[in-house]
Write a protein that holds these residues in place. Structure first.
Motif, PDB file in Angstrom:
ATOM      1  N   ALA A  50       0.722  -1.137   0.084  1.00 32.40           N
ATOM      2  CA  ALA A  50       0.154   0.130   0.006  1.00 32.40           C
ATOM      3  C   ALA A  50       0.865   1.091   0.021  1.00 32.40           C
ATOM      4  O   ALA A  50       1.787   1.583   0.823  1.00 32.40           O
ATOM      5  CB  ALA A  50      -0.968  -0.135   1.103  1.00 32.40           C
ATOM      6  N   VAL A  51       0.763   2.054  -0.972  1.00 32.25           N
ATOM      7  CA  VAL A  51       1.405   3.211  -1.270  1.00 32.25           C
ATOM      8  C   VAL A  51       0.696   4.563  -1.251  1.00 32.25           C
ATOM      9  O   VAL A  51      -0.296   4.461  -1.672  1.00 32.25           O
ATOM     10  CB  VAL A  51       2.643   3.285  -2.468  1.00 32.25           C
ATOM     11  CG1 VAL A  51       3.316   1.992  -2.234  1.00 32.25           C
ATOM     12  CG2 VAL A  51       1.451   3.076  -3.805  1.00 32.25           C
ATOM     13  N   PHE A  52       1.211   5.633  -0.259  1.00 35.31           N
ATOM     14  CA  PHE A  52       0.493   6.895  -0.102  1.00 35.31           C
ATOM     15  C   PHE A  52       1.247   7.856  -1.146  1.00 35.31           C
ATOM     16  O   PHE A  52       2.495   7.919  -1.174  1.00 35.31           O
ATOM     17  CB  PHE A  52       0.678   7.501   1.077  1.00 35.31           C
ATOM     18  CG  PHE A  52      -0.347   8.474   1.462  1.00 35.31           C
ATOM     19  CD1 PHE A  52      -0.170   9.716   0.882  1.00 35.31           C
ATOM     20  CD2 PHE A  52      -1.536   8.118   2.335  1.00 35.31           C
ATOM     21  CE1 PHE A  52      -1.416  10.762   1.248  1.00 35.31           C
ATOM     22  CE2 PHE A  52      -2.295   9.143   2.583  1.00 35.31           C
ATOM     23  CZ  PHE A  52      -2.228  10.229   2.130  1.00 35.31           C
ATOM     24  N   ILE A  53       0.493   8.297  -2.210  1.00 36.63           N
ATOM     25  CA  ILE A  53       1.063   9.243  -3.242  1.00 36.63           C
ATOM     26  C   ILE A  53       0.542  10.649  -2.714  1.00 36.63           C
ATOM     27  O   ILE A  53      -0.873  10.784  -2.694  1.00 36.63           O
ATOM     28  CB  ILE A  53       0.693   9.099  -4.514  1.00 36.63           C
ATOM     29  CG1 ILE A  53       1.334   7.600  -5.006  1.00 36.63           C
ATOM     30  CG2 ILE A  53       1.150   9.955  -5.528  1.00 36.63           C
ATOM     31  CD1 ILE A  53       0.943   7.152  -6.314  1.00 36.63           C
ATOM     32  N   GLU A  54       1.098  11.628  -2.133  1.00 28.69           N
ATOM     33  CA  GLU A  54       0.614  12.830  -1.617  1.00 28.69           C
ATOM     34  C   GLU A  54       0.276  13.925  -2.566  1.00 28.69           C
ATOM     35  O   GLU A  54      -1.012  14.191  -2.519  1.00 28.69           O
ATOM     36  CB  GLU A  54       1.693  13.437  -0.556  1.00 28.69           C
ATOM     37  CG  GLU A  54       1.209  14.733  -0.064  1.00 28.69           C
ATOM     38  CD  GLU A  54       1.945  15.941  -0.615  1.00 28.69           C
ATOM     39  OE1 GLU A  54       1.281  16.995  -0.476  1.00 28.69           O
ATOM     40  OE2 GLU A  54       2.761  15.678  -1.183  1.00 28.69           O
ATOM     41  N   GLY A  55       1.146  14.420  -3.442  1.00 25.48           N
ATOM     42  CA  GLY A  55       0.534  15.515  -4.394  1.00 25.48           C
ATOM     43  C   GLY A  55       1.930  15.890  -5.069  1.00 25.48           C
ATOM     44  O   GLY A  55       3.038  15.522  -4.886  1.00 25.48           O
ATOM     45  N   GLY A  56       1.530  16.862  -6.154  1.00 22.70           N
ATOM     46  CA  GLY A  56       2.722  17.279  -6.695  1.00 22.70           C
ATOM     47  C   GLY A  56       2.586  16.772  -8.141  1.00 22.70           C
ATOM     48  O   GLY A  56       2.388  15.759  -8.479  1.00 22.70           O
ATOM     49  N   SER A  57       3.418  17.455  -8.984  1.00 25.32           N
ATOM     50  CA  SER A  57       3.531  17.097 -10.482  1.00 25.32           C
ATOM     51  C   SER A  57       4.466  15.716 -10.713  1.00 25.32           C
ATOM     52  O   SER A  57       3.972  15.013 -11.688  1.00 25.32           O
ATOM     53  CB  SER A  57       3.984  18.201 -11.496  1.00 25.32           C
ATOM     54  OG  SER A  57       5.347  18.647 -10.865  1.00 25.32           O
ATOM     55  N   THR A  58       5.347  15.512 -10.092  1.00 26.59           N
ATOM     56  CA  THR A  58       6.237  14.277 -10.094  1.00 26.59           C
ATOM     57  C   THR A  58       5.260  13.175  -9.503  1.00 26.59           C
ATOM     58  O   THR A  58       5.365  12.058 -10.132  1.00 26.59           O
ATOM     59  CB  THR A  58       7.661  14.528  -9.652  1.00 26.59           C
ATOM     60  OG1 THR A  58       8.271  15.829 -10.182  1.00 26.59           O
ATOM     61  CG2 THR A  58       8.325  13.306 -10.028  1.00 26.59           C
ATOM     62  N   ASN A  59       4.907  13.361  -8.784  1.00 27.00           N
ATOM     63  CA  ASN A  59       4.032  12.158  -7.863  1.00 27.00           C
ATOM     64  C   ASN A  59       2.635  12.079  -8.878  1.00 27.00           C
ATOM     65  O   ASN A  59       2.462  10.909  -8.809  1.00 27.00           O
ATOM     66  CB  ASN A  59       3.422  12.826  -6.528  1.00 27.00           C
ATOM     67  CG  ASN A  59       4.280  12.504  -5.521  1.00 27.00           C
ATOM     68  OD1 ASN A  59       5.118  11.446  -5.549  1.00 27.00           O
ATOM     69  ND2 ASN A  59       4.391  13.364  -4.695  1.00 27.00           N
ATOM     70  N   ALA A  60       2.321  13.111  -9.792  1.00 23.10           N
ATOM     71  CA  ALA A  60       1.126  12.873 -10.521  1.00 23.10           C
ATOM     72  C   ALA A  60       1.588  11.860 -11.543  1.00 23.10           C
ATOM     73  O   ALA A  60       0.936  10.929 -12.124  1.00 23.10           O
ATOM     74  CB  ALA A  60       0.908  14.125 -11.013  1.00 23.10           C
ATOM     75  N   LEU A  61       2.815  11.981 -12.217  1.00 24.34           N
ATOM     76  CA  LEU A  61       3.525  11.089 -13.066  1.00 24.34           C
ATOM     77  C   LEU A  61       3.762  10.117 -12.521  1.00 24.34           C
ATOM     78  O   LEU A  61       3.551   8.792 -13.100  1.00 24.34           O
ATOM     79  CB  LEU A  61       4.657  11.876 -13.726  1.00 24.34           C
ATOM     80  CG  LEU A  61       4.680  12.761 -14.732  1.00 24.34           C
ATOM     81  CD1 LEU A  61       6.062  13.717 -14.774  1.00 24.34           C
ATOM     82  CD2 LEU A  61       3.931  12.484 -15.865  1.00 24.34           C
ATOM     83  N   LEU A  62       4.126   9.660 -11.237  1.00 18.98           N
ATOM     84  CA  LEU A  62       4.230   8.481 -10.638  1.00 18.98           C
ATOM     85  C   LEU A  62       2.986   7.742 -10.570  1.00 18.98           C
ATOM     86  O   LEU A  62       2.848   6.220 -10.943  1.00 18.98           O
ATOM     87  CB  LEU A  62       4.664   8.643  -9.244  1.00 18.98           C
ATOM     88  CG  LEU A  62       4.669   7.514  -8.328  1.00 18.98           C
ATOM     89  CD1 LEU A  62       5.548   6.367  -8.682  1.00 18.98           C
ATOM     90  CD2 LEU A  62       5.205   7.775  -6.672  1.00 18.98           C
ATOM     91  N   ALA A  63       1.963   8.312 -10.169  1.00 17.68           N
ATOM     92  CA  ALA A  63       0.516   7.560 -10.260  1.00 17.68           C
ATOM     93  C   ALA A  63       0.257   7.057 -11.786  1.00 17.68           C
ATOM     94  O   ALA A  63      -0.160   6.111 -11.735  1.00 17.68           O
ATOM     95  CB  ALA A  63      -0.471   8.734  -9.982  1.00 17.68           C
ATOM     96  N   ARG A  64       0.637   7.692 -12.858  1.00 21.60           N
ATOM     97  CA  ARG A  64       0.468   7.374 -13.966  1.00 21.60           C
ATOM     98  C   ARG A  64       1.156   6.051 -14.246  1.00 21.60           C
ATOM     99  O   ARG A  64       0.827   5.122 -14.913  1.00 21.60           O
ATOM    100  CB  ARG A  64       1.204   8.377 -15.377  1.00 21.60           C
ATOM    101  CG  ARG A  64       0.148   9.474 -15.321  1.00 21.60           C
ATOM    102  CD  ARG A  64       0.644  10.365 -16.517  1.00 21.60           C
ATOM    103  NE  ARG A  64      -0.668  10.966 -17.075  1.00 21.60           N
ATOM    104  CZ  ARG A  64      -1.654  11.194 -17.729  1.00 21.60           C
ATOM    105  NH1 ARG A  64      -1.645   9.431 -18.273  1.00 21.60           N
ATOM    106  NH2 ARG A  64      -2.472  11.386 -18.069  1.00 21.60           N
ATOM    107  N   GLU A  65       2.439   6.171 -13.805  1.00 21.40           N
ATOM    108  CA  GLU A  65       3.298   4.925 -14.134  1.00 21.40           C
ATOM    109  C   GLU A  65       2.826   3.602 -13.425  1.00 21.40           C
ATOM    110  O   GLU A  65       2.936   2.306 -13.828  1.00 21.40           O
ATOM    111  CB  GLU A  65       4.720   5.187 -13.625  1.00 21.40           C
ATOM    112  CG  GLU A  65       5.590   6.214 -14.180  1.00 21.40           C
ATOM    113  CD  GLU A  65       5.956   5.850 -15.505  1.00 21.40           C
ATOM    114  OE1 GLU A  65       5.948   4.372 -15.805  1.00 21.40           O
ATOM    115  OE2 GLU A  65       5.767   6.583 -16.659  1.00 21.40           O
ATOM    116  N   LEU A  66       1.986   3.828 -11.941  1.00 21.74           N
ATOM    117  CA  LEU A  66       1.450   2.682 -11.248  1.00 21.74           C
ATOM    118  C   LEU A  66       0.200   2.364 -11.853  1.00 21.74           C
ATOM    119  O   LEU A  66      -0.329   1.514 -11.048  1.00 21.74           O
ATOM    120  CB  LEU A  66       1.441   3.159  -9.809  1.00 21.74           C
ATOM    121  CG  LEU A  66       2.908   3.186  -9.113  1.00 21.74           C
ATOM    122  CD1 LEU A  66       2.820   3.836  -7.781  1.00 21.74           C
ATOM    123  CD2 LEU A  66       3.752   1.811  -9.292  1.00 21.74           C
ATOM    124  N   SER A  67      -0.565   3.043 -12.560  1.00 16.27           N
ATOM    125  CA  SER A  67      -1.829   3.162 -12.851  1.00 16.27           C
ATOM    126  C   SER A  67      -2.345   1.695 -13.440  1.00 16.27           C
ATOM    127  O   SER A  67      -3.607   1.386 -13.194  1.00 16.27           O
ATOM    128  CB  SER A  67      -2.414   4.150 -13.886  1.00 16.27           C
ATOM    129  OG  SER A  67      -1.659   4.057 -15.034  1.00 16.27           O
TER     130      SER A  67
END
Length: 249
Positions: free
Chosen positions: A89-106
């Protein structure tokens, strides 16, 4: 995202508006293919489609910030995604690089993603894995939830890794943020005593903002790029942080 998509993002970011016909000539593909590309990129928040053209988003939102130093941020996001293990379980807090991380993990079906960011949650709407969105006061400027209810949610959840975006770092102040309520959420995350990762491009180093990020609970890990000044690198390493410095692909 392929190389052609990256080139389109760069062109639109630099010019503000580029026609479909010109994009077709520059990329060497048909206008039909360009329109398909634009549909994908608009869905991801990288640009807006208008009649016959693609334009940059008008506001300084997360999608707009993702286009700044895009190639660097995508490289950081790819590396961060490689650190996420099956079953976590990973927490992604916010920000533009984290948004790209979310894309990578989607497309990962074997993880659970927790976030306070409605923007990031939107990027995960078609994800294969579980997504948990915390409650709280919706802050329009950051598209995230903040406040006491958000803190309470964090206190009642457990996670393996936390990816946090930062606004600044200086040798005298440590990590800092520009938004008091968002920093309050970060401080609640840091108090969980889990593996906390600052995911940021090097442009944030040397900047100072008003609000300290978890001075009592230092980060475990920093992921950034090779433009990080040597003096910053030496100080961070002396503080015992794991430091992943990534060059271009």
């Amino acid at each position: 995202m392929n190389v052609r998509h990256q080139n389109i993002i760069q062109l639109v970011s630099e010019r503000g508006s580029v026609s479909v016909s010109e994009l077709s000539q520059i990329t060497g593909v048909s206008e039909v293919t360009v329109r398909q590309d634009l549909n994908v990129l608009e869905k991801g928040g990288f640009l807006r489609r208008v009649h016959g053209s693609a334009v940059a988003p008008e506001s300084d939102d997360v999608g707009a910030r993702m286009r700044t130093r895009y190639a660097v941020k995508k490289r950081l996001a790819e590396h961060a995604a490689s650190l996420v293990n099956a079953g976590e379980a990973v927490f992604i807090e916010g920000g533009s690089t984290n948004a790209l991380l979310a894309r990578e993990l989607s497309e990962r079906r074997d993880i659970t993603i927790i976030t306070v960011s409605h923007y990031i949650a939107g990027l995960l709407r078609e994800t294969g894995g579980e997504v948990i969105i915390l409650g709280g006061l919706y802050q329009k400027s950051s598209e995230s939830v903040v406040g006491p209810l958000t803190r309470l949610c964090i206190q009642h959840l457990n996670f393996h890794k936390v990816f946090i975006g930062i606004d600044g770092w200086d040798a005298l102040t440590g990590f800092t943020g520009r938004n008091m309520l968002r920093c309050d959420v970060v401080n609640a995350l840091m108090a969980k005593n889990t593996h906390t990762i600052a995911l940021t491009d090097s442009s944030k180093f040397g900047q100072i903002h008003p609000y300290p990020l978890a001075p009592e609970h230092p980060f475990s890990h920093v992921i950034t790029d090779t433009d990080l000044p040597d003096t910053c690198k030496e100080i961070l390493q002396a503080q015992g942080l794991r430091l992943d410095i990534l060059g271009p692909v």
